[in-house]
Design an enzyme around this catalytic site. Structure first.
Site, PDB file in Angstrom:
ATOM      1  N   GLU A 174      37.415  35.960  44.330  1.00 35.99           N
ATOM      2  CA  GLU A 174      36.737  37.157  43.806  1.00 35.99           C
ATOM      3  C   GLU A 174      36.672  36.974  42.301  1.00 35.99           C
ATOM      4  O   GLU A 174      37.686  37.123  41.617  1.00 35.99           O
ATOM      5  CB  GLU A 174      37.536  38.429  44.147  1.00 35.99           C
ATOM      6  CG  GLU A 174      37.626  38.748  45.631  1.00 35.99           C
ATOM      7  CD  GLU A 174      36.323  39.288  46.198  1.00 35.99           C
ATOM      8  OE1 GLU A 174      35.395  39.616  45.424  1.00 35.99           O
ATOM      9  OE2 GLU A 174      36.229  39.371  47.434  1.00 35.99           O
ATOM     10  N   CYS A 190      35.293  44.238  37.167  1.00 40.48           N
ATOM     11  CA  CYS A 190      34.332  43.177  37.503  1.00 40.48           C
ATOM     12  C   CYS A 190      33.019  43.796  37.954  1.00 40.48           C
ATOM     13  O   CYS A 190      31.967  43.180  37.876  1.00 40.48           O
ATOM     14  CB  CYS A 190      34.903  42.298  38.610  1.00 40.48           C
ATOM     15  SG  CYS A 190      35.435  43.251  40.023  1.00 40.48           S
TER      16      CYS A 190
HETATM   17  P1  NAD Z   1      42.032  35.480  34.607  1.00 41.22           P
HETATM   18  O1  NAD Z   1      41.146  34.545  35.352  1.00 41.22           O
HETATM   19  O2  NAD Z   1      42.372  35.159  33.209  1.00 41.22           O
HETATM   20  O3  NAD Z   1      43.422  35.627  35.366  1.00 41.22           O
HETATM   21  C1  NAD Z   1      43.489  35.976  36.715  1.00 41.22           C
HETATM   22  C2  NAD Z   1      44.822  35.496  37.267  1.00 41.22           C
HETATM   23  O4  NAD Z   1      44.878  34.082  37.192  1.00 41.22           O
HETATM   24  C3  NAD Z   1      46.039  36.023  36.517  1.00 41.22           C
HETATM   25  O5  NAD Z   1      47.084  36.234  37.438  1.00 41.22           O
HETATM   26  C4  NAD Z   1      46.363  34.882  35.587  1.00 41.22           C
HETATM   27  O6  NAD Z   1      47.717  34.863  35.212  1.00 41.22           O
HETATM   28  C5  NAD Z   1      46.022  33.685  36.457  1.00 41.22           C
HETATM   29  N1  NAD Z   1      45.680  32.490  35.693  1.00 41.22           N
HETATM   30  C6  NAD Z   1      45.126  32.425  34.456  1.00 41.22           C
HETATM   31  N2  NAD Z   1      44.977  31.144  34.094  1.00 41.22           N
HETATM   32  C7  NAD Z   1      45.443  30.391  35.105  1.00 41.22           C
HETATM   33  C8  NAD Z   1      45.549  28.984  35.325  1.00 41.22           C
HETATM   34  N3  NAD Z   1      45.141  28.109  34.424  1.00 41.22           N
HETATM   35  N4  NAD Z   1      46.066  28.563  36.484  1.00 41.22           N
HETATM   36  C9  NAD Z   1      46.455  29.439  37.414  1.00 41.22           C
HETATM   37  N5  NAD Z   1      46.385  30.771  37.277  1.00 41.22           N
HETATM   38  C10 NAD Z   1      45.881  31.249  36.128  1.00 41.22           C
HETATM   39  O7  NAD Z   1      41.368  36.917  34.743  1.00 41.22           O
HETATM   40  P2  NAD Z   1      41.884  38.302  34.133  1.00 41.22           P
HETATM   41  O8  NAD Z   1      41.568  38.283  32.672  1.00 41.22           O
HETATM   42  O9  NAD Z   1      43.266  38.590  34.565  1.00 41.22           O
HETATM   43  O10 NAD Z   1      40.930  39.342  34.876  1.00 41.22           O
HETATM   44  C11 NAD Z   1      39.650  39.610  34.487  1.00 41.22           C
HETATM   45  C12 NAD Z   1      38.666  38.803  35.315  1.00 41.22           C
HETATM   46  O11 NAD Z   1      38.855  39.096  36.681  1.00 41.22           O
HETATM   47  C13 NAD Z   1      37.230  39.186  35.021  1.00 41.22           C
HETATM   48  O12 NAD Z   1      36.452  38.021  34.976  1.00 41.22           O
HETATM   49  C14 NAD Z   1      36.854  40.037  36.220  1.00 41.22           C
HETATM   50  O13 NAD Z   1      35.481  40.077  36.496  1.00 41.22           O
HETATM   51  C15 NAD Z   1      37.612  39.384  37.303  1.00 41.22           C
HETATM   52  N6  NAD Z   1      37.792  40.324  38.422  1.00 41.22           N
HETATM   53  C16 NAD Z   1      37.083  40.103  39.560  1.00 41.22           C
HETATM   54  C17 NAD Z   1      37.202  40.992  40.622  1.00 41.22           C
HETATM   55  C18 NAD Z   1      36.425  40.784  41.891  1.00 41.22           C
HETATM   56  O14 NAD Z   1      36.788  41.400  42.879  1.00 41.22           O
HETATM   57  N7  NAD Z   1      35.405  39.949  41.914  1.00 41.22           N
HETATM   58  C19 NAD Z   1      38.052  42.091  40.511  1.00 41.22           C
HETATM   59  C20 NAD Z   1      38.767  42.282  39.338  1.00 41.22           C
HETATM   60  C21 NAD Z   1      38.632  41.373  38.286  1.00 41.22           C
END
Ligand code: NAD
Length: 485
Positions: free
Chosen positions: A258, A292
């Protein structure tokens, strides 16, 4: 770990592995900051790669027993988890405000929405049906069973600390999967609190493991290269999602993704403008724009663009901004300093490329990470904020003249999560909804999320669906048995 005074009593701050609360093996911590004050809220254990390995082991050791627990019993545990979330909803909501910053009204809606995933999947646990059919040749029967896929690694973002977790935990437990949840390091407390509730609801030891970590890039790849893990369900940015898909490819781990969005919000000249403004406020300002599904680009027909812009700006200007726990606050701070800088730089880029400021367009000085509700008009097509997620309280408005033109504009993005459209003409509404390149469409509605509906995106917004019946199937595999009798 340190438990500071603002936190409600009894909020855990340690790792939860194999049914036990404990510090990380090297005693490292995450400093959780209150975005409304920029001050330290709590110190939470930060899992190492070794801790993650132990969490996978605990999940793996409990997997075969958990999948044999009768579906009715798994459903009843989830039902109790729903009831416990509902009973403790105020505490959960306040906790989310403290670690995420959102306004308390948004937090209360999220808690109710998040709890519904436990209720919905308590009902789905007993509806995992298979197929029995004659083979076309008539020589045998085809039976298909749905079996739990196995240990699932769940990774969640900070913007909906409760709902993004329950939307994964609910279907995983319903299907009979043990889990390791790694919440975002900005907001680990809600996930730990949920682990406590799930234990109280009767989830056996080892089935739910929660490992906050601010060393994701060390901790997550190890789990994805572990053959005991069979599923990754990730919610977060497209950029991180893409790299995790690569990591997951070595062990051919089943992935549900997602990812990010860039939602267009289209208003035709035959729309009910009152309804469109009301929908725009929800689609843009729910969760302060940190969603999102947030409307990222407004395309408004040229005949009504000026009226729509001034009315939207008036409503945005009336929002009460402040710390999320304060009475009547509707817009809280952004999650951190970096997020606020990004919003400021996207707005600056748009203004430099010719957009006009109708409202806001500046950060609020002082404590916390506040940014003013902002409306920009006459935004040129090349502006960066039309092409990437803003994740803040900023509404860029572009006018259009024809249906074909607006469909082309709306679809000119690598993202495809959700689109919104307002029209008084049902035929046009359905025609345009079909033509939009997104997994979901809000037709005369500014909110699409529903635990009973399949949530997810196309193109680079994701793979798979969460919610509805489809959500539980993501945690199962088909077992085909060819037999004759
Ligand atoms: P992010 O991608 O930075 O982090 C998401 C998760 O991944 C966190 O738990 C983070 O600690 C982990 N993570 C970060 N870097 C990583 C790596 N290199 N390896 C493994 N894990 C890692 O996203 P965010 O800033 O926490 O959230 C915002 C994003 O999430 C936005 O792009 C938003 O659109 C998206 N989002 C999507 C949905 C959906 O249902 N499509 C819902 C909510 C948020």
């Amino acid at each position: 770990m340190q438990h500071l005074s603002q936190l409600p009593n009894g909020v855990p701050t340690q790792l939860f592995i194999g049914g036990k609360w404990r510090d990380s093996s090297d005693n490292k911590v995450i400093e959780v900051i209150d975005p409304a004050t920029s001050e330290l809220l709590a110190k939470v254990s930060s899992a190492s790669a070794g801790d993650a390995d132990q969490a996978v082991e605990a999940a793996y050791n409990s997997q075969s027993d958990w999948e044999k627990v009768p579906p009715r019993e798994r459903g009843e545990i989830l039902r109790r988890a729903f009831e416990l979330m509902t009973e403790n909803s105020e505490e959960i909501s306040r906790l989310m405000v403290l670690e995420n910053g959102k306004a308390i009204a948004d937090a209360r809606s999220e808690t109710a929405y998040a709890a519904e995933f436990f209720r919905w999947y308590s009902e789905e646990a007993v509806r995992l049906t298979g197929i029995v059919q004659h083979a076309p040749s008539g020589s045998n029967r085809i039976m298909v069973l749905r079996q739990a896929i196995g240990v699932a690694v769940l990774i969640t973002p900070w913007n909906f600390p409760a709902a993004m977790a329950t939307r994964k935990i609910g279907p995983a437990l319903a299907a009979g999967c043990s889990i390791v949840l790694k919440p975002a390091s900005d907001t680990p407390l809600t996930a730990l609190y949920l682990a406590k509730l799930l234990t109280k609801a009767g989830v056996p030891e080892g089935v739910v493991n929660v490992i906050p970590s601010n060393r994701s890039s060390e901790v997550v790849p190890g789990m994805l290269h572990d053959p005991r893990v069979r599923k990754l369900s990730f919610t977060g940015s497209t950029e991180v999602g893409r790299s995790l898909l690569r990591e997951a490819s070595d062990c051919i781990i089943n992935c549900s993704m997602e990812l990010g969005g860039n939602a267009p919000f289209i208003v035709f000249d035959d729309a009910d403008i009152d309804a469109a403004i009301e929908g725009a406020m929800v689609a843009k300002m729910r969760n302060g724009g940190e969603a999102c599904t947030a409307a990222n680009r407004f395309y408004v027909h040229e005949k009504i663009a000026s009226e729509f812009t001034s009315r939207l700006a008036k409503q945005m200007a009336a929002l009460k901004v402040g710390p999320g726990l304060e009475d009547g606050v509707q817009l809280g701070p952004l999650i951190n300093a970096q997020a606020r800088e990004k919003v400021g730089s996207l707005v600056g880029n748009a203004v430099n490329s010719g957009a006009k400021v109708e409202l806001g367009a500046e950060e609020i000085k002082g404590k916390g990470f506040f940014y003013k509700a902002t409306v920009l008009r006459d935004v040129p097509a090349g502006a960066q904020l039309l092409n990437e997620e803003i994740f803040g309280p900023v509404a860029p408005i572009v006018s259009f003249s024809s249906e074909d033109e607006v469909i082309e504009l709306a679809n000119a993005t690598e993202f495809g999560l959700v689109s919104y459209l307002y029209t008084g003409n049902l035929k046009r509404g359905l025609r345009v909804a079909e033509a939009l390149g997104s997994g979901m469409v809000g037709l005369n509605r500014g909110l699409v999320s529903d635990p009973a509906a399949p949530f997810g995106g196309v193109k680079q917004s994701g793979i798979g669906r969460e919610g509805g019946h489809e959500g539980v199937l993501e945690y199962t595999e088909s077992k085909y048995i060819a037999t004759s009798w």
